[in-house]
Design a protein around this motif. Structure first.
Motif, short mmCIF file in Angstrom:
data_model
loop_
_atom_site.label_atom_id
_atom_site.label_comp_id
_atom_site.label_asym_id
_atom_site.label_seq_id
_atom_site.Cartn_x
_atom_site.Cartn_y
_atom_site.Cartn_z
N ASN A 52 100.36 6.17 -53.44
CA ASN A 52 101.13 4.93 -53.29
C ASN A 52 100.52 3.79 -54.10
O ASN A 52 101.24 3.02 -54.73
N ILE A 53 99.21 3.68 -54.08
CA ILE A 53 98.54 2.60 -54.83
C ILE A 53 98.47 2.96 -56.31
O ILE A 53 98.91 2.20 -57.17
N ASN A 54 97.89 4.15 -56.60
CA ASN A 54 97.55 4.46 -57.99
C ASN A 54 98.76 4.82 -58.84
O ASN A 54 98.75 4.56 -60.05
N VAL A 55 99.77 5.42 -58.23
CA VAL A 55 100.93 5.85 -59.02
C VAL A 55 102.12 4.91 -58.81
O VAL A 55 102.59 4.27 -59.76
N CYS A 56 102.57 4.79 -57.55
CA CYS A 56 103.71 3.90 -57.31
C CYS A 56 103.35 2.46 -57.66
O CYS A 56 104.16 1.73 -58.23
N GLY A 57 102.12 2.05 -57.33
CA GLY A 57 101.68 0.68 -57.63
C GLY A 57 101.69 0.42 -59.12
O GLY A 57 102.16 -0.62 -59.59
N MET A 58 101.16 1.36 -59.87
CA MET A 58 101.12 1.18 -61.32
C MET A 58 102.54 1.15 -61.89
O MET A 58 102.85 0.36 -62.77
N PHE A 59 103.39 2.04 -61.37
CA PHE A 59 104.80 2.04 -61.78
C PHE A 59 105.48 0.70 -61.46
O PHE A 59 106.19 0.13 -62.29
N ASN A 60 105.27 0.19 -60.24
CA ASN A 60 105.93 -1.06 -59.84
C ASN A 60 105.58 -2.20 -60.79
O ASN A 60 106.46 -2.94 -61.24
N VAL A 61 104.29 -2.33 -61.09
CA VAL A 61 103.87 -3.44 -61.96
C VAL A 61 104.41 -3.24 -63.37
O VAL A 61 104.96 -4.16 -63.99
N LEU A 62 104.29 -2.00 -63.85
CA LEU A 62 104.78 -1.70 -65.20
C LEU A 62 106.29 -1.98 -65.31
O LEU A 62 106.75 -2.58 -66.27
N TYR B 217 91.86 17.99 -47.11
CA TYR B 217 92.07 16.60 -47.56
C TYR B 217 93.05 15.89 -46.61
O TYR B 217 94.11 16.41 -46.30
N PRO B 218 92.70 14.70 -46.09
CA PRO B 218 93.59 14.00 -45.15
C PRO B 218 94.91 13.59 -45.79
O PRO B 218 94.93 12.87 -46.80
N ALA B 219 96.02 14.06 -45.19
CA ALA B 219 97.34 13.85 -45.79
C ALA B 219 97.69 12.37 -45.88
O ALA B 219 98.33 11.94 -46.85
N ASP B 220 97.28 11.59 -44.87
CA ASP B 220 97.63 10.17 -44.93
C ASP B 220 96.91 9.47 -46.08
O ASP B 220 97.46 8.60 -46.75
N ASP B 221 95.66 9.88 -46.34
CA ASP B 221 94.93 9.30 -47.46
C ASP B 221 95.53 9.73 -48.80
O ASP B 221 95.58 8.95 -49.75
N PHE B 222 96.01 10.99 -48.85
CA PHE B 222 96.67 11.46 -50.08
C PHE B 222 97.85 10.55 -50.41
O PHE B 222 98.01 10.08 -51.54
N ALA B 223 98.66 10.26 -49.39
CA ALA B 223 99.84 9.41 -49.60
C ALA B 223 99.42 8.00 -50.02
O ALA B 223 100.04 7.38 -50.90
N ARG B 224 98.35 7.51 -49.41
CA ARG B 224 97.89 6.16 -49.72
C ARG B 224 97.42 6.05 -51.18
O ARG B 224 97.75 5.10 -51.90
N VAL B 225 96.65 7.06 -51.61
CA VAL B 225 96.16 7.06 -53.00
C VAL B 225 97.34 7.09 -53.98
O VAL B 225 97.39 6.33 -54.95
#
Ligand code: NAD
Length: 262
Positions: free
Chosen positions: A114-124, A104-112
């Protein structure tokens, strides 16, 4: 005409996407004013145009949920302009690559993440501060059955959606004292369309023992794994979101509702 969500303001993220737009449309039909947020400004304007028959206020905000500062200023702006934020449909997400964990590409892991977890946290986080001040809020996070079952070849997406369900449970506890309920939905296979075709194709290409190399056969394998023997339609999601945002779910918080055909 009194509608169930008149005088409510809903902030929807990923609002230019399939599920976000379908849910925004339902909330508008129920009378809610809308603040629509997405990374894709062009699709966001198309989304707004498609909602123009509804007699509600609609604002659009091009914003990257993974940027906490940007989210903070957009959310504060929405609260100031609309007067309040009652509902949050925290839905922006990215599916990521399909590959076994060892490749699994490490940069894509971080991107996912970042959007799905950190992004959801930021908005919440930013939205909850406004809700706390008014002692009212209803939040629905979009998780996925990938965050319950851990499908093969989806290390980042699966991990991110497990995290969304965890965040939902923690936030439900932290925010309960302020009359804020936090729940999640977990769609599984939804179709037809790009998301369905993409996962069928990429699961075939990932070449694992779990799926055929032939996308048509993968589609059949996926459908055969569903007790109801069909994929879900996007239109089967908005009613569940409206239920969790509305008063009929008044004693529910911290739950994750599967929308998965069994
Ligand atoms: P979609 O791709 O149509 O919509 C996702 C939207 O999120 C897009 O408009 C995209 O521009 C936006 N987005 C992506 N990154 C962003 C960022 N950093 N900041 C702001 N916006 C961003 O997909 P969808 O099916 O509507 O997905 C919505 C949610 O449902 C996602 O969280 C997804 O993981 C989840 N989900 C979808 C399915 C499915 O089969 N469609 C199944 C389970 C869960």
């Amino acid at each position: 005409t009194a509608q169930p969500f008149s005088h409510r303001v809903a902030l929807v993220t990923g609002a230019a996407g399939n599920i976000g737009l379908a849910c925004a449309e339902r909330l508008a039909a129920m009378g809610a004013d809308l603040a629509l947020l997405d990374l894709n400004g062009e699709k966001l304007e198309q989304a707004r145009a498609s909602l123009s028959q509804h007699d509600v206020r609609i604002t659009t905000h091009t914003c990257d949920v993974s940027d906490s500062e940007q989210v903070g200023s957009v959310v504060d702006g929405v609260a100031a302009e609309m007067g309040q934020i009652d509902f949050l449909f925290n839905n922006a997400g990215y599916q990521g690559a399909f590959a076994p964990v060892q490749d699994y590409p490490a940069d894509d892991f971080a991107r996912v993440m970042n959007i799905n977890v950190c992004g959801m946290f930021n908005v919440l986080q930013h939205v909850s501060r406004h809700m706390i001040a008014r002692r009212f809020g209803r939040i629905v996070n979009t998780a996925s059955m990938a965050g319950v079952q851990g499908p093969p070849n989806m290390a980042a997406y699966g991990a991110s959606k497990f995290a969304v369900i965890g965040l939902t449970q923690v936030a439900a506890k932290d925010l309960a004292p302020y009359n804020i309920r936090v729940n999640a939905i977990s769609p599984a296979f939804m179709g037809p369309g790009m998301m369905w075709d993409r996962q069928v194709t990429l699961q075939a290409e990932a070449g694992s023992q779990y799926f055929s190399r032939d996308p048509k056969e993968v589609a059949r394998q996926m459908i055969d794994s569903v007790p109801m023997r069909r994929y879900g339609s996007i239109e089967e999601i908005p009613g569940v979101v409206a239920f969790l945002l509305g008063d009929d779910s008044s004693y529910m918080t911290g739950v994750n509702l599967p929308i998965s055909g069994g």
